[in-house]
Design an enzyme around this catalytic site. Structure first.
Site, short mmCIF file in Angstrom:
data_model
loop_
_atom_site.label_atom_id
_atom_site.label_comp_id
_atom_site.label_asym_id
_atom_site.label_seq_id
_atom_site.Cartn_x
_atom_site.Cartn_y
_atom_site.Cartn_z
N THR A 87 -8.17 1.89 4.29
CA THR A 87 -8.81 2.35 5.52
C THR A 87 -8.14 3.60 6.03
OG1 THR A 87 -7.37 1.19 7.08
CG2 THR A 87 -9.21 -0.07 6.16
N ASP A 88 -8.88 4.41 6.77
CA ASP A 88 -8.22 5.46 7.54
C ASP A 88 -7.44 4.74 8.65
OD1 ASP A 88 -7.44 7.90 8.44
OD2 ASP A 88 -9.43 8.77 8.42
N CYS A 89 -6.38 5.38 9.12
CA CYS A 89 -5.45 4.69 10.01
C CYS A 89 -6.11 4.25 11.31
CB CYS A 89 -4.25 5.58 10.30
SG CYS A 89 -3.28 5.93 8.82
#
Length: 441
Positions: A55-57
């Site tokens: 995932t993106d953060c």
């Protein structure tokens, strides 16, 4: 989406890519990191992707708040696991929302895929002889290898946008060259955002010195508005002006405060996480510097340092601006790459991965209208080089010049009514032969 955005991911998957990051936004009301159709049905099953999805953060947390798509942290965590996510970036929320009693099977699948990749990367192999004493110490020769790789990346990533007239690039060695512009004598800004600093590197001025007689002249500040004085014409054979944007504002440490506290961000001089530009014009008085230099009667070369597109509509039409070279954020060896390209020690070969639009286009396009084709009724100019009218385009996706010459031969053979885009059975087979026809002198 299938025609425009997914082909690049399909190509990467089939080429053996091992990592894909899912983004924050939603597609048709579903967060990408929670979309099983995209991450599993399409990416893994249709495209054959065999790596891990990360995932993106904080994107898992964003589904709960502020998007309020998931009713609970547990629901957000379960959604990303069911969709096909293996690794969360910023995992504290993920840990908080993970319910092992209900998600054990999903978590087991994710862990297997993550560990499989780590084994493939050799993270669990026994230390080699090189690292038998201390695996954290790199052999001295690795530094030279990494620097050479950085140079090759900068050379291959550069794009020659314009090269016209008798005084075009490459320049002849030994000439007297006036080097101007706020990006000409800097180092860290060449690295862009998410940089690794400090690192040993040169400025463009320093990198040019072995090839010519560098003549310093009057200059402008990076983000100042309006030229405070007339720049003196230098006594040189040509002028090279290095302009662009910054990817880091070191005066503000928190990215969430950039929009509020960074002067560079407020004046569209900065492009990075936490800061969107309001305009795609060159910052401050940089364009005015180029225009003034174009009136000196000397050949002018413009080197542009930026990650995003910049409005070059005015500059590209100036007759005295013979050449425009876009370097992106060229990295540790970016200055050396610039010098080599300017003086013909290497030939540009890059192509634009984005389109460079006019500044007016930005004011016309609706930020929340994702429609690709233009809409005359609303004035929407469209999106993407295949749909936007040429009046809004300065340099289109895929544009790029070279000092070398090439011959392209296109052969096409169609089956059926290929001219009808509504015909699902239409096929068009095209072959392109590319032949090298000569190097520059």
């Amino acid at each position: 989406m299938a025609e425009t955005f997914l082909p690049a991911f399909e190509a990467c998957a089939q080429a053996g890519a091992k990592g894909v990051m899912c983004a924050y936004h939603q597609v048709n009301g579903v967060p990408v990191c929670a979309d099983r159709v995209i991450l599993t049905d399409t990416l893994r099953q249709k495209f054959g992707f065999e790596g891990v999805v990360i995932t993106d953060c904080d994107s898992t947390a964003d589904m709960y708040y502020p998007q309020m798509w998931a009713p609970t942290p547990q629901a957000a965590t379960a959604a990303v696991l069911k969709a096909g996510v293996d690794i969360p970036c910023s995992d504290s929320f993920f840990k908080h929302g993970a319910d092992v009693s209900k998600m054990a099977s999903l978590m087991r699948t994710a862990v297997k895929r993550a560990l499989k990749l780590r084994f493939e990367l050799g993270e669990f192999d026994a230390p080699s002889d090189v690292h038998k004493d201390d695996w954290r110490v790199w052999p001295p020769e690795w530094g030279a290898i990494h620097q050479q790789l950085a140079l090759e990346a900068a050379l291959q990533g550069a794009v020659l946008l314009k090269n016209e007239g008798s005084a075009r690039l490459p320049l002849r060695s030994g000439l007297r060259l006036a080097v101007l512009g706020p990006m000409s004598n800097v180092k860290r800004p060449l690295l862009g955002d998410y940089d690794s600093w400090p690192v040993e590197m040169l400025s463009v001025v320093e990198a040019l010195e072995p090839y010519c007689s560098v003549v310093p002249g009057d200059d402008v500040e990076f983000c100042s508005s309006g030229l405070s004085k007339t720049i003196s014409k230098p006594d040189t054979d040509a002028v090279l002006i290095v302009v662009g944007l910054h990817g880091v504002d070191t005066s503000v440490n928190d990215v969430d405060l950039l929009a509020a506290e960074s002067k560079q961000c407020k004046h569209s001089c900065l492009e990075c996480e936490g800061c969107d530009r309001k305009s795609i014009q060159l910052p401050g008085s940089q364009e005015e510097l180029i225009v003034q230099a174009s009136e000196w009667g000397l050949p002018v070369v413009v080197v542009l340092v930026s990650g995003g597109a910049v409005d070059l509509s005015r500059i590209s039409k100036l007759p005295s601006v013979n050449s425009i070279l876009w370097m992106g954020y060229p990295g540790q060896k970016g200055a050396e790459a610039t010098a080599q390209l300017v003086f013909g020690k290497a030939s540009p070969s890059g192509r634009l991965t984005q389109s460079f639009y006019t500044g007016e286009y930005v004011s016309k396009v609706d930020r929340i209208n994702m429609r690709l084709s233009p809409d005359k009724a609303t004035g929407h100019p469209g999106r993407g080089y295949r749909y936007v009218d040429e009046q809004w385009m300065v340099y289109a996706f895929g544009h790029g010049l070279s000092y070398d010459t090439w011959v392209y031969t296109v052969n096409g053979a169609a089956d059926g009514q290929w001219s009808s885009r509504s015909n699902p059975a239409c096929k068009l087979n095209v072959s392109v032969a590319v032949q090298f026809s000569g190097a520059w002198e």
